[in-house]
Design a protein around this motif. Structure first.
Motif, PDB file in Angstrom:
ATOM      1  N   UNK A   1       0.846  -1.014  -0.034  1.00  0.00           N
ATOM      2  CA  UNK A   1       0.000   0.076   0.072  1.00  0.00           C
ATOM      3  C   UNK A   1       0.974   1.232   0.068  1.00  0.00           C
ATOM      4  N   UNK A   2       1.021   1.855  -1.249  1.00  0.00           N
ATOM      5  CA  UNK A   2       1.749   3.086  -1.193  1.00  0.00           C
ATOM      6  C   UNK A   2       1.086   4.573  -1.096  1.00  0.00           C
ATOM      7  N   UNK A   3       1.552   5.112  -0.520  1.00  0.00           N
ATOM      8  CA  UNK A   3       0.977   6.531  -0.261  1.00  0.00           C
ATOM      9  C   UNK A   3       1.733   7.860  -0.923  1.00  0.00           C
ATOM     10  N   UNK A   4       1.246   8.706  -1.559  1.00  0.00           N
ATOM     11  CA  UNK A   4       1.824   9.617  -2.156  1.00  0.00           C
ATOM     12  C   UNK A   4       0.860  10.674  -2.805  1.00  0.00           C
ATOM     13  N   UNK A   5       0.859  11.961  -2.225  1.00  0.00           N
ATOM     14  CA  UNK A   5      -0.104  13.006  -2.836  1.00  0.00           C
ATOM     15  C   UNK A   5       0.176  13.079  -4.099  1.00  0.00           C
ATOM     16  N   UNK A   6       1.391  13.179  -4.635  1.00  0.00           N
ATOM     17  CA  UNK A   6       1.956  13.694  -5.805  1.00  0.00           C
ATOM     18  C   UNK A   6       1.823  12.693  -6.894  1.00  0.00           C
ATOM     19  N   UNK A   7       2.094  11.330  -6.423  1.00  0.00           N
ATOM     20  CA  UNK A   7       2.157  10.384  -7.191  1.00  0.00           C
ATOM     21  C   UNK A   7       3.587  10.037  -7.961  1.00  0.00           C
ATOM     22  N   UNK A   8       4.384  11.016  -7.558  1.00  0.00           N
ATOM     23  CA  UNK A   8       5.664  11.161  -8.395  1.00  0.00           C
ATOM     24  C   UNK A   8       6.840  11.117  -7.190  1.00  0.00           C
ATOM     25  N   UNK A   9       6.658  10.759  -5.871  1.00  0.00           N
ATOM     26  CA  UNK A   9       7.857  10.748  -5.171  1.00  0.00           C
ATOM     27  C   UNK A   9       8.950   9.951  -5.597  1.00  0.00           C
ATOM     28  N   UNK A  10      10.158  10.380  -5.578  1.00  0.00           N
ATOM     29  CA  UNK A  10      11.293   9.627  -6.472  1.00  0.00           C
ATOM     30  C   UNK A  10      11.731   8.343  -5.536  1.00  0.00           C
ATOM     31  N   UNK A  11      11.590   8.411  -4.121  1.00  0.00           N
ATOM     32  CA  UNK A  11      12.023   7.236  -3.740  1.00  0.00           C
ATOM     33  C   UNK A  11      11.010   6.230  -3.824  1.00  0.00           C
ATOM     34  N   UNK A  12       9.636   6.388  -4.025  1.00  0.00           N
ATOM     35  CA  UNK A  12       8.620   5.400  -4.175  1.00  0.00           C
ATOM     36  C   UNK A  12       8.881   5.059  -5.752  1.00  0.00           C
ATOM     37  N   UNK A  13       9.007   5.734  -6.418  1.00  0.00           N
ATOM     38  CA  UNK A  13       9.210   5.353  -7.906  1.00  0.00           C
ATOM     39  C   UNK A  13      10.520   4.787  -8.530  1.00  0.00           C
ATOM     40  N   UNK A  14      11.522   4.857  -7.520  1.00  0.00           N
ATOM     41  CA  UNK A  14      12.564   3.998  -7.471  1.00  0.00           C
ATOM     42  C   UNK A  14      12.526   2.526  -7.203  1.00  0.00           C
ATOM     43  N   UNK A  15      11.519   2.117  -6.175  1.00  0.00           N
ATOM     44  CA  UNK A  15      11.300   0.685  -5.932  1.00  0.00           C
ATOM     45  C   UNK A  15      10.043   0.117  -6.661  1.00  0.00           C
ATOM     46  N   UNK A  16       9.584   0.822  -7.453  1.00  0.00           N
ATOM     47  CA  UNK A  16       8.394   0.230  -8.095  1.00  0.00           C
ATOM     48  C   UNK A  16       8.915  -0.894  -9.282  1.00  0.00           C
ATOM     49  N   UNK A  17       9.876  -0.866  -9.663  1.00  0.00           N
ATOM     50  CA  UNK A  17      10.104  -1.946 -10.616  1.00  0.00           C
ATOM     51  C   UNK A  17      10.391  -3.330  -9.752  1.00  0.00           C
ATOM     52  N   UNK A  18      10.866  -3.207  -8.703  1.00  0.00           N
ATOM     53  CA  UNK A  18      11.061  -4.122  -7.613  1.00  0.00           C
ATOM     54  C   UNK A  18       9.973  -4.953  -7.368  1.00  0.00           C
ATOM     55  N   UNK A  19       8.706  -4.029  -6.806  1.00  0.00           N
ATOM     56  CA  UNK A  19       7.674  -4.536  -6.187  1.00  0.00           C
ATOM     57  C   UNK A  19       6.810  -4.996  -7.447  1.00  0.00           C
ATOM     58  N   UNK A  20       7.258  -4.644  -8.845  1.00  0.00           N
ATOM     59  CA  UNK A  20       6.565  -5.133  -9.675  1.00  0.00           C
ATOM     60  C   UNK A  20       6.986  -6.685 -10.169  1.00  0.00           C
ATOM     61  N   UNK A  21       8.369  -6.752  -9.988  1.00  0.00           N
ATOM     62  CA  UNK A  21       9.193  -7.986 -10.313  1.00  0.00           C
ATOM     63  C   UNK A  21       8.691  -8.996  -9.203  1.00  0.00           C
TER      64      UNK A  21
END
Length: 325
Positions: free
Chosen positions: A97-117
């Motif tokens: 469950x990922x929270x980001x008001x902008x949806x563009x938080x760098x730290x979150x986007x960095x780990x998205x590929x790992x979560x997808x994998x």
């Protein structure tokens, strides 16, 4: 710098009105996206991993705590730490469950590929439905607000309130779906007052053995008075030869006895004891014993087992010490 009371009050009320409206606006978003998110969370066979940066992270920690305390195992992972080893906490059975008001938080986007994998469902809570986070998510929940309550429109206020409210909505929806009960809640909060009220039994706090005030019915009244004083519970149980309780005698009974002019030296306890009395069972919840005392305006109870044998004694001070009151 001077505080202007009227202006301050007006500003404070405006903040509450803005944040209240932000929550009300969420009503229209309890939709098919919300239901899908609940389905993924309910089907989770492991843990719900909550993540977010900055203020979203603080809110995420609270949401994780609420989920965990209401029957949905959850914990918070800082997205900055996640990319430096903490991603190992996420397993294939989890839901993120990922929270980001902008949806563009760098730290979150960095780990998205790992979560997808990892192939785990990703539920986003974001104020931007067109953001990278929203597009990458399995399910995206819209927590956008018309405006922040901050007069500068900068400090996360309405947005964090809306996020927290949406998190509570998820947690309570899951609680209901899981059939989570007050007893379940108490078991996860054994140190809190609610836990003590819902888990503590009479047997856990009652006086036992030599600490139980008791006399035989044929004992002189003065012996009962000594027993009440010695044990300090404000009462004594009156028992027969099998240790079955046949009556009680309390401080209040003593006052009534003296008012009647009864000779305490020539009277047996059996003659003046109260034969109709209230009693507790060892397996009774302490809070039930408290209600019994309050309803009948008494401060102590004998405790008897299924065979009517005296096994303990309990008074209001015991409940106070245990934190039930």
């Amino acid at each position: 710098m001077k505080l202007h009371p009227d202006q301050t009050r007006e500003l404070a009320l405006a903040v509450l009105d803005t944040e209240a409206q932000a929550i009300l606006d969420l009503r229209e978003r309890i939709d098919e996206h919300f239901m899908r998110a609940c389905e993924y969370l309910l089907a989770c066979t492991s843990r719900i991993v909550v993540t977010g940066m900055g203020k979203s992270g603080h809110v995420g920690s609270k949401i994780a705590a609420t989920l965990a305390s209401t029957g949905s195992p959850a914990f918070f992972v800082h997205p900055g730490e996640a990319s430096h080893g903490d991603l190992g906490m996420i397993t294939s059975g989890d839901v993120v469950l990922a929270l980001s008001n902008s949806g563009e938080t760098d730290e979150l986007l960095t780990i998205l590929p790992i979560i997808r994998r990892l192939g785990v469902p990703l539920i986003a809570m974001t104020g931007n439905r067109q953001s990278t986070l929203a597009r990458e998510a399995t399910v995206s929940l819209d927590i956008s607000v018309a405006r922040e309550a901050c007069p500068l429109g900068l400090a996360p206020t309405s947005s964090t309130t809306a996020t927290l409210a949406m998190g509570d909505a998820l947690a309570v929806a899951l609680l209901e779906a899981r059939g989570f009960t007050a007893d379940d809640f108490a078991r996860s909060h054994p140190g809190g007052r609610l836990g003590r009220r819902l888990l503590l039994h009479v047997a856990d706090i009652m006086h036992t053995g030599e600490r139980i005030p008791r006399v035989r019915a044929e004992a002189p009244l003065r012996e009962a008075l000594l027993e009440i004083t010695r044990q300090g519970l404000g009462m004594t149980a009156v028992v027969d030869e099998r240790d079955h309780v046949i009556g009680v005698y309390t401080d209040g009974d003593l006052r009534r006895t003296l008012d009647r002019g009864i000779d305490v030296h020539a009277t047996t306890i059996g003659e003046v004891m109260t034969r109709t009395f209230k009693q507790a069972a060892p397996g009774m919840l302490a809070v039930e014993a408290l209600k019994l005392m309050e309803d009948h305006k008494i401060s102590a109870l004998p405790v008897v087992d299924d065979s009517d044998t005296l096994v303990g004694a309990l008074n209001m001070h015991d409940l106070l010490r245990a934190g039930v009151v």
